[in-house]
Design a protein around this motif. Structure first.
Motif, PDB file in Angstrom:
ATOM      1  N   MET A 182       7.643   9.370   1.655  1.00 22.81           N
ATOM      2  CA  MET A 182       6.861   8.141   1.445  1.00 22.81           C
ATOM      3  C   MET A 182       6.967   7.858  -0.146  1.00 22.81           C
ATOM      4  O   MET A 182       6.547   6.755  -0.285  1.00 22.81           O
ATOM      5  CB  MET A 182       5.267   8.374   1.815  1.00 22.81           C
ATOM      6  N   LEU A 183       7.323   8.773  -0.987  1.00 26.34           N
ATOM      7  CA  LEU A 183       7.343   8.175  -2.194  1.00 26.34           C
ATOM      8  C   LEU A 183       8.684   7.108  -2.588  1.00 26.34           C
ATOM      9  O   LEU A 183       8.605   5.939  -2.929  1.00 26.34           O
ATOM     10  CB  LEU A 183       7.531   9.345  -3.312  1.00 26.34           C
ATOM     11  N   PRO A 184       9.918   7.673  -2.250  1.00 25.52           N
ATOM     12  CA  PRO A 184      11.067   6.833  -2.238  1.00 25.52           C
ATOM     13  C   PRO A 184      10.797   5.447  -1.343  1.00 25.52           C
ATOM     14  O   PRO A 184      11.357   4.486  -1.840  1.00 25.52           O
ATOM     15  CB  PRO A 184      12.307   7.615  -1.850  1.00 25.52           C
ATOM     16  N   LEU A 185      10.404   5.735  -0.210  1.00 30.17           N
ATOM     17  CA  LEU A 185      10.315   4.532   0.850  1.00 30.17           C
ATOM     18  C   LEU A 185       9.159   3.770   0.278  1.00 30.17           C
ATOM     19  O   LEU A 185       9.388   2.399   0.023  1.00 30.17           O
ATOM     20  CB  LEU A 185       9.745   5.067   2.128  1.00 30.17           C
ATOM     21  N   GLY A 186       7.995   4.243  -0.139  1.00 28.17           N
ATOM     22  CA  GLY A 186       6.854   3.458  -0.913  1.00 28.17           C
ATOM     23  C   GLY A 186       7.509   2.572  -2.051  1.00 28.17           C
ATOM     24  O   GLY A 186       7.182   1.382  -2.054  1.00 28.17           O
ATOM     25  N   VAL A 187       8.214   3.123  -2.909  1.00 30.48           N
ATOM     26  CA  VAL A 187       8.819   2.401  -3.912  1.00 30.48           C
ATOM     27  C   VAL A 187       9.866   1.236  -3.513  1.00 30.48           C
ATOM     28  O   VAL A 187       9.563   0.048  -4.090  1.00 30.48           O
ATOM     29  CB  VAL A 187       9.514   3.396  -4.999  1.00 30.48           C
ATOM     30  N   ALA A 188      10.760   1.600  -2.540  1.00 30.06           N
ATOM     31  CA  ALA A 188      11.678   0.679  -2.018  1.00 30.06           C
ATOM     32  C   ALA A 188      10.816  -0.467  -1.378  1.00 30.06           C
ATOM     33  O   ALA A 188      11.270  -1.645  -1.665  1.00 30.06           O
ATOM     34  CB  ALA A 188      12.472   1.345  -1.142  1.00 30.06           C
ATOM     35  N   TYR A 189       9.883  -0.118  -0.689  1.00 27.46           N
ATOM     36  CA  TYR A 189       9.174  -1.311   0.031  1.00 27.46           C
ATOM     37  C   TYR A 189       8.354  -1.974  -0.975  1.00 27.46           C
ATOM     38  O   TYR A 189       8.504  -3.488  -0.673  1.00 27.46           O
ATOM     39  CB  TYR A 189       8.010  -0.574   1.043  1.00 27.46           C
ATOM     40  N   PHE A 190       7.829  -1.563  -1.897  1.00 30.29           N
ATOM     41  CA  PHE A 190       7.018  -2.361  -3.122  1.00 30.29           C
ATOM     42  C   PHE A 190       8.047  -3.289  -3.593  1.00 30.29           C
ATOM     43  O   PHE A 190       7.776  -4.396  -3.941  1.00 30.29           O
ATOM     44  CB  PHE A 190       6.317  -1.513  -3.904  1.00 30.29           C
ATOM     45  N   VAL A 191       9.091  -2.743  -4.013  1.00 25.03           N
ATOM     46  CA  VAL A 191      10.338  -3.647  -4.723  1.00 25.03           C
ATOM     47  C   VAL A 191      10.372  -4.847  -3.914  1.00 25.03           C
ATOM     48  O   VAL A 191      10.909  -5.852  -4.195  1.00 25.03           O
ATOM     49  CB  VAL A 191      11.257  -2.655  -5.356  1.00 25.03           C
ATOM     50  N   LEU A 217       0.775  -1.096  -0.118  1.00 33.08           N
ATOM     51  CA  LEU A 217       0.049   0.121   0.069  1.00 33.08           C
ATOM     52  C   LEU A 217       0.901   1.314  -0.058  1.00 33.08           C
ATOM     53  O   LEU A 217       0.359   2.234  -0.488  1.00 33.08           O
ATOM     54  CB  LEU A 217      -0.958  -0.048   1.295  1.00 33.08           C
ATOM     55  N   ALA A 218       1.934   1.054   0.557  1.00 31.31           N
ATOM     56  CA  ALA A 218       2.967   2.194   0.726  1.00 31.31           C
ATOM     57  C   ALA A 218       3.333   2.926  -0.870  1.00 31.31           C
ATOM     58  O   ALA A 218       3.530   4.282  -0.714  1.00 31.31           O
ATOM     59  CB  ALA A 218       4.251   1.964   1.489  1.00 31.31           C
ATOM     60  N   MET A 219       3.223   2.187  -1.642  1.00 34.53           N
ATOM     61  CA  MET A 219       3.580   2.541  -3.076  1.00 34.53           C
ATOM     62  C   MET A 219       2.723   3.807  -3.353  1.00 34.53           C
ATOM     63  O   MET A 219       2.966   5.166  -3.961  1.00 34.53           O
ATOM     64  CB  MET A 219       3.816   1.681  -3.875  1.00 34.53           C
ATOM     65  N   ALA A 220       1.408   3.207  -3.440  1.00 38.91           N
ATOM     66  CA  ALA A 220      -0.069   4.040  -3.863  1.00 38.91           C
ATOM     67  C   ALA A 220       0.042   5.307  -2.790  1.00 38.91           C
ATOM     68  O   ALA A 220      -0.037   6.357  -3.260  1.00 38.91           O
ATOM     69  CB  ALA A 220      -1.167   3.318  -3.724  1.00 38.91           C
ATOM     70  N   THR A 221       0.226   5.021  -1.561  1.00 38.87           N
ATOM     71  CA  THR A 221      -0.080   6.387  -0.784  1.00 38.87           C
ATOM     72  C   THR A 221       1.177   7.275  -0.671  1.00 38.87           C
ATOM     73  O   THR A 221       0.894   8.428  -0.600  1.00 38.87           O
ATOM     74  CB  THR A 221      -0.027   5.836   0.986  1.00 38.87           C
ATOM     75  N   GLY A 222       2.143   6.626  -1.173  1.00 37.46           N
ATOM     76  CA  GLY A 222       3.576   7.531  -1.213  1.00 37.46           C
ATOM     77  C   GLY A 222       3.462   8.187  -2.428  1.00 37.46           C
ATOM     78  O   GLY A 222       3.783   9.522  -2.381  1.00 37.46           O
ATOM     79  N   ILE A 223       2.747   7.763  -3.510  1.00 39.17           N
ATOM     80  CA  ILE A 223       2.739   8.770  -4.725  1.00 39.17           C
ATOM     81  C   ILE A 223       1.703   9.775  -4.360  1.00 39.17           C
ATOM     82  O   ILE A 223       1.828  10.948  -5.139  1.00 39.17           O
ATOM     83  CB  ILE A 223       2.199   7.707  -5.768  1.00 39.17           C
TER      84      ILE A 223
END
Length: 307
Positions: free
Chosen positions: A210-219, A116-122
């Motif tokens: 949250m954007l870089p963190l969300g992308v990193a978490y998702f990957v 979810l963090a990728m969507a919320t981060g964006i």
């Protein structure tokens, strides 16, 4: 030594803050907001604007600041028990602790949060950049200041939404009420306090991160889960579906390494995949723990001087 009876709402809240010193900052934020809402509702019902008389009655009904603080501390014990994961039998062995991560509900909450963090981060990053850009653009117009105040207000509201997500999925206590603001101050001073509040800018920083963190978490999550499941399952599929071979070099129609060697490697590769899957679970739980504390540090007033 008992504190003097407060004569204004601001004094009551100040004494309540002092009585709650050292408690969870999220709980303090909730307690101050609830107390102010109750006191101002009581004052509005009286209609005479006499804070001294109203507070004298409230101390006897709602409770003195020390009594209210004690009630909130008792309630917080219940809240913390609810946030705690159900206790599992203690595992002393290293193997038990390694595979026991699958029985921890916060593991799956962290895994879902990483997706979810990728969507919320964006969304957060876009909202902050668009709002900040439009605020700067409108600064030369008469609507610039009202738009900036509205933008900061939405950011603070979004921090509550993110707090609920973090608390639900990661099990970290977050505020359920907005940050306390002294409503006795003129509205210009209240707006100024909002801009001088460090939590406003730390919230903006959190949303940008949250954007870089969300992308990193998702990957990390998708790569780890897909790789581990593939290693655990694919060798068996390759072995039994249509007599497929697992790689190898063919010379004059004969495979090298021999087929028997491939069969022996199937369970080995599968076990490696299973071990990798549990390693990813441990990693997700660790990331969830760290991110929860990051959210609490940036979205809640954690400094002793603030509470």
């Amino acid at each position: 030594m008992n504190a003097p009876v407060p004569r204004t709402i601001a004094e009551y809240l100040k004494q309540l803050r002092a009585a709650l010193r050292g408690a969870d900052p999220a709980m303090i934020q909730d307690a101050l907001y609830d107390a102010e809402e109750h006191l101002r509702a009581e004052l509005a019902e009286r209609g005479d604007g006499d804070e001294v008389a109203m507070l004298a009655e409230v101390v006897g009904s709602y409770g003195a600041p020390e009594e209210v603080a004690e009630i909130y501390r008792d309630q917080e014990v219940t809240v913390q028990r609810a946030l705690r994961t159900p206790r599992t039998p203690p595992r002393r062995s290293l193997i038990g602790r390694f595979f026991g991560v699958a029985a921890d509900p916060h593991t799956y909450g962290a895994l879902f949060y990483m997706v979810l963090a990728m969507a919320t981060g964006i969304f957060y990053f876009t909202w902050v950049m668009a709002g900040a850009g439009m605020s700067i653009g409108f600064s030369i117009l008469i609507i610039g200041i009202p738009f900036l105040v509205l933008f900061i207000g939405t950011v603070r509201a979004l921090s509550l939404v993110e707090g609920r997500i973090v608390e639900t999925m990661l099990g970290v206590r977050m505020p359920r009420r907005p940050a306390y603001a002294d409503r006795s101050l003129p509205w210009l001073k209240r707006i100024g306090a909002m801009f001088t509040d460090p939590r406003t800018w730390s919230t903006l920083l959190y949303m940008l991160l949250m954007l870089p963190l969300g992308v990193a978490y998702f990957v990390i999550m998708v790569t780890g889960i897909c790789l581990s499941v593939s290693l655990a399952v694919a060798p068996w599929i390759a072995l039994f579906v249509q007599h497929a071979e697992i790689g190898g070099i063919y010379v004059d129609g004969h495979a090298w390494p021999p087929h028997a060697w491939h069969v022996w490697m199937v369970p080995v590769i599968s076990v490696i995949g299973i071990l990798l899957l549990f390693t990813v679970m441990h990693l997700a739980r660790g990331i969830g723990h760290l991110h929860g504390h990051l959210a609490k540090h940036l979205l809640v007033r954690c400094r002793e001087s603030d509470v």
